[in-house]
Write a protein that holds these residues in place. Sequence first.
Motif: not given
Length: 316
Positions: A52, A54-58, A240-241, A244, A249, A252
């Motif tokens: 799970n 997020t794009a920012w995690d990646k 971060r926003e 997403n 990613t 996506d």
Amino acid sequence: MGTLPFEKHMYELKSKIDELKNLATEQNMDLEKEIRQMEVKLYNMQKEAYKNLTAWDKVSIARLVERPTALDYINRIFENFMELHGDRYYGDDAAIVGGIAYINGIAVTVIAQQKGNNTKENIKRNFGMPNPEGYRKALRLMKQAEKFKRPVICLVDTPGAYCGLGAEERGQGEAIARNLMEMSNLKTPVISIVIGEGGSGGALALAVADEVWMLEHAIYSILSPEGFASILFKDARLAREAANAMKITAQDLINFGIIDRIIKEPLGGAHTNVDEMALSIKRNLEESINRLTAEPIESLLTKRYYKFRKIGKVVE
């Protein structure tokens, strides 16, 4: 090793496991059952967390200093890699490495953007941000590969092309544009793999390929989330926003048809098991090189043309 924001609780649990192991060794105690239970708990936590992201995690994973660099993969995937230097115009660029190698007896040309594993190495490699001579070196090697009918393998990992004054004076934009033009009609198979960051035109200059792949936790974008946030939100702190919203990613991009394949990473990311990651890339390359080299070059060029025409329409 760096700890990602979402890994805090996992890091604490791992520390407790290490403490128990040390205690068991020092006190000669039988704690195998307790350690095993905690290891299972840690594994389940990792599995759930990495399912799970997020794009920012990646983005955070792709930027880890521990993440394997291009040379880490080159040394594990290919045999007899012989690096070639210089663009025959200005000089050599350490941010791009390239040369001739073998994979299962097949001669290939390997070109890669190279980051460092520490500060000293990153300074030498300009943090993986190539100058114009780096892109011209890459093109020289691609044209050489075309002449000798060697498939080209590109490993993409850059925040973007270097935007310093010297780079602009030596024609950074022209060097990137020429690579895009020449690669679109390069008469040999080309495979590009985004292994970490794929930033802007600096990444695209090595990614006009018959097949474009991404590692599971890599990112590929028109610019950095910080740059996107600065331009559209007028605040780089909203990166971060922005990440997403940008759809950067692998998951996506394969849905949009911009990339062709996602290569799964070991649990926790490629840095947790470089050998396993390299083996996975090698297996994918072996299958694809055999398939692409068996196809008539005119067919490959036609497919490459329509592939990027289609991507252009998606972007529009």
